[in-house]
Write a protein that holds these residues in place. Structure first.
Motif, PDB file in Angstrom:
ATOM      1  N   ASP A  61      19.475 -83.309  41.159  1.00 31.78           N
ATOM      2  CA  ASP A  61      20.891 -83.053  41.403  1.00 31.78           C
ATOM      3  C   ASP A  61      21.462 -84.265  42.139  1.00 31.78           C
ATOM      4  OD1 ASP A  61      21.276 -79.953  40.732  1.00 31.78           O
ATOM      5  OD2 ASP A  61      19.316 -80.261  41.607  1.00 31.78           O
ATOM      6  N   MET A  85      12.469 -80.282  35.021  1.00 33.79           N
ATOM      7  CA  MET A  85      12.252 -78.869  35.376  1.00 33.79           C
ATOM      8  C   MET A  85      13.510 -78.293  36.002  1.00 33.79           C
ATOM      9  SD  MET A  85       8.439 -78.504  36.821  1.00 33.79           S
ATOM     10  CE  MET A  85       7.045 -78.915  35.791  1.00 33.79           C
ATOM     11  N   VAL A 134      10.956 -83.996  38.867  1.00 31.68           N
ATOM     12  CA  VAL A 134       9.692 -83.560  38.272  1.00 31.68           C
ATOM     13  C   VAL A 134      10.001 -83.013  36.880  1.00 31.68           C
ATOM     14  CG1 VAL A 134       7.739 -81.983  38.500  1.00 31.68           C
ATOM     15  CG2 VAL A 134       8.710 -83.075  40.534  1.00 31.68           C
ATOM     16  N   HIS A 144      10.532 -77.833  42.890  1.00 30.40           N
ATOM     17  CA  HIS A 144      10.737 -77.325  44.252  1.00 30.40           C
ATOM     18  C   HIS A 144       9.488 -77.584  45.107  1.00 30.40           C
ATOM     19  CE1 HIS A 144      13.401 -74.426  41.885  1.00 30.40           C
ATOM     20  NE2 HIS A 144      14.255 -74.958  42.720  1.00 30.40           N
TER      21      HIS A 144
HETATM   22  P1  AMP Z   1      17.869 -75.253  43.002  1.00 28.98           P
HETATM   23  O1  AMP Z   1      16.931 -74.136  43.316  1.00 28.98           O
HETATM   24  O2  AMP Z   1      18.012 -75.528  41.545  1.00 28.98           O
HETATM   25  O3  AMP Z   1      19.174 -75.158  43.742  1.00 28.98           O
HETATM   26  O4  AMP Z   1      17.178 -76.566  43.562  1.00 28.98           O
HETATM   27  C1  AMP Z   1      16.731 -76.647  44.888  1.00 28.98           C
HETATM   28  C2  AMP Z   1      16.298 -78.071  45.168  1.00 28.98           C
HETATM   29  O5  AMP Z   1      15.271 -78.446  44.267  1.00 28.98           O
HETATM   30  C3  AMP Z   1      17.430 -79.083  44.986  1.00 28.98           C
HETATM   31  O6  AMP Z   1      17.328 -80.076  45.995  1.00 28.98           O
HETATM   32  C4  AMP Z   1      17.121 -79.678  43.634  1.00 28.98           C
HETATM   33  O7  AMP Z   1      17.611 -80.982  43.468  1.00 28.98           O
HETATM   34  C5  AMP Z   1      15.617 -79.654  43.627  1.00 28.98           C
HETATM   35  N1  AMP Z   1      15.097 -79.668  42.257  1.00 28.98           N
HETATM   36  C6  AMP Z   1      15.415 -78.827  41.252  1.00 28.98           C
HETATM   37  N2  AMP Z   1      14.776 -79.186  40.110  1.00 28.98           N
HETATM   38  C7  AMP Z   1      14.038 -80.271  40.422  1.00 28.98           C
HETATM   39  C8  AMP Z   1      13.154 -81.131  39.687  1.00 28.98           C
HETATM   40  N3  AMP Z   1      12.911 -80.927  38.388  1.00 28.98           N
HETATM   41  N4  AMP Z   1      12.583 -82.151  40.325  1.00 28.98           N
HETATM   42  C9  AMP Z   1      12.824 -82.380  41.641  1.00 28.98           C
HETATM   43  N5  AMP Z   1      13.642 -81.635  42.393  1.00 28.98           N
HETATM   44  C10 AMP Z   1      14.239 -80.590  41.799  1.00 28.98           C
END
Ligand code: AMP
Length: 272
Positions: free
Chosen positions: A141, A175, A167, A28
């Motif tokens: 995603d 992650m 990441v 994030h």
């Molecule tokens: P989430 O909180 O899981 O809904 O993710 C919020 C945003 O962070 C989304 O755009 C995800 O694709 C991105 N995101 C989650 N995990 C990662 C990661 N490991 N690397 C890069 N972006 C991420």
């Protein structure tokens, strides 16, 4: 939120939005840095969106640590953390939703039939509430990112979509907030996703282009390496998300999901 956003807009300030469901990690924060680099005002939304969870999914078990999230945001120079409650976001009798009809059918859309309607609806609402010039999403995603780009194109949202690379933990696990729900044994096995994708890259480097054979190779590996069940492993055209049978010159998105008892994990790679 919208009043503030309108003021920024009238002042001509560039607003960058990073939508999240909280329990922030380096993935994030990498998106926050991308937003920071191009915006005067960075808004991070922190909202566990109920409409993107199916009835038997992990909404109740979604991890949360607001205090830590706010400390991370402060350290990264986030200007506003937008943290609405579900009943502020959705009217009780809400009856308009955003539905995509092509790219949302396969991959995660198969096992999570209402998921992307929930995602697109909340992202559209966040765009209308925060009025960003740009919004940043992760390649983690992959299907979601492509769907959001499609929504922006097809509904003419004046928002530039920026993407950030996946990441990973030191050992290669992508992650995810959900990693914290894994048991120690599951955490050990969680590496099978990354290992499967790298095995596909290796096999392709050695000339294997046949998707059936690549899939069989991974299925055999997974049978031995984990008690988790393969939800899907798909090879799709990176743009249309149509399945491909043979890897040719066009970029192919290889995406997979594995269901562990405590969490369902996803990962992907683009073969170019
Ligand atoms: P989430 O909180 O899981 O809904 O993710 C919020 C945003 O962070 C989304 O755009 C995800 O694709 C991105 N995101 C989650 N995990 C990662 C990661 N490991 N690397 C890069 N972006 C991420």
């Amino acid at each position: 939120m919208q009043d503030m956003a309108l003021t920024w807009r009238r002042q001509g300030q560039i607003v960058g939005l990073v939508p999240t469901m909280g329990f922030l990690h380096e993935g994030h924060l990498s998106l926050v840095r991308l937003a920071r680099a191009q915006s005067k005002v960075v808004v991070l939304s922190l909202f566990v969106n109920p409409t993107q969870f199916g009835a038997n999914e992990d909404l109740d078990r979604y991890p949360s640590n607001i205090e830590r999230d706010l400390a991370y945001c402060e350290a990264e120079g986030v200007d506003v953390v937008f943290m609405p409650k579900a009943d502020e976001v959705y009217a009780e009798d809400a009856s308009v939703f955003v539905q995509e009809q092509k790219l949302s059918q396969g991959l995660c859309g198969m096992s999570r039939p209402i998921h992307f309607q929930g995602v697109l609806t909340v992202v559209a609402k966040l765009f209308n509430l925060c009025l960003p010039d740009l919004a940043v999403f992760g390649e983690k995603d992959a299907q979601q990112l492509r769907l959001i780009r499609r929504m922006v194109r097809d509904l003419n949202f004046p928002v530039e979509i920026i993407s950030g690379p996946i990441v990973r933990e030191e050992d290669g696990l992508a992650m995810s907030s959900r990693n914290s729900n894994l048991s120690e044994a599951e955490r050990g096995e969680a590496l099978v996703l990354r290992k499967s994708l790298l095995a596909i890259v290796d096999a392709k480097t050695f000339g294997e282009r046949n998707v059936k054979r690549l899939r069989a190779m991974v299925e055999e590996f997974l049978r031995e390496a984990t008690l988790g069940t393969l939800d899907y492993l798909e090879f799709v055209d990176d743009e249309t998300l149509e399945p491909v049978g043979h890897i040719e010159d066009r970029p192919v998105l290889v995406a997979m999901a594995v269901q562990f008892p405590s969490a369902r994990l996803i990962d992907n790679i683009v073969l170019t």
